[in-house]
Enzyme design. Sequence first.
Site: not given
Ligand code: DAT
Ligand code: MG
Length: 148
Positions: A9, A49, A57, A85, A91, A102, A112, A115, A126
């Site tokens: 990222k 996303y 968020f 993963r 996450t 991370r 973080n 991805h 993706e």
């Molecule tokens: P991951 O990236 O582990 O697959 P995710 O798909 O649940 O996680 O979320 C995508 C991204 O969104 C994550 O890397 C960071 C952001 N994100 C997730 N939960 C969040 C939150 N509660 N507040 C702010 N950003 C968040």
């Molecule tokens: Mg995800």
Amino acid sequence: MERTFLMVKPDGVQRNLIGEIVARFEKKGFQLVGGKLMLITRELAEQHYGEHKERPFFGELVDFITSGPVFAMVWEGENVIATARLMMGATNPKESAPGTIRGDYAVTVGKNIIHGSDSPESAVREIGLFFKEEELVSYTKLINEWTN
Ligand code: DAT
Ligand code: MG
């Protein structure tokens, strides 16, 4: 062979972590089949996303992922989706174990570092969003005999 989509990222690129992250997956024994430094458009970010579009968020997430270059990659290997993963860590970096990407390099969930696709269906989706088929290179390495 299984493939996954991984992406350093904008925070990881700014912090000079591309090489470190690529090295971890190479040393693990996975094979890089595609990679490029690129800027993500808002349209691509919203598609990528899409599952989070109702979350509070979402706007912040799209702003962040489009804020600077990312390093998009496709990696190949046995069970690479789930293993990547695990190597990324949880996450929320507050919960990701030391030794994970991370866990070692991130502090807050908003920034973080990396991805990674979370399922075979997401991986196909993706990879298709970010890469054309001709940008992916399948090739055989003799070293694979020592990892598989
Ligand atoms: P991951 O990236 O582990 O697959 P995710 O798909 O649940 O996680 O979320 C995508 C991204 O969104 C994550 O890397 C960071 C952001 N994100 C997730 N939960 C969040 C939150 N509660 N507040 C702010 N950003 C968040
Ligand atoms: Mg995800």
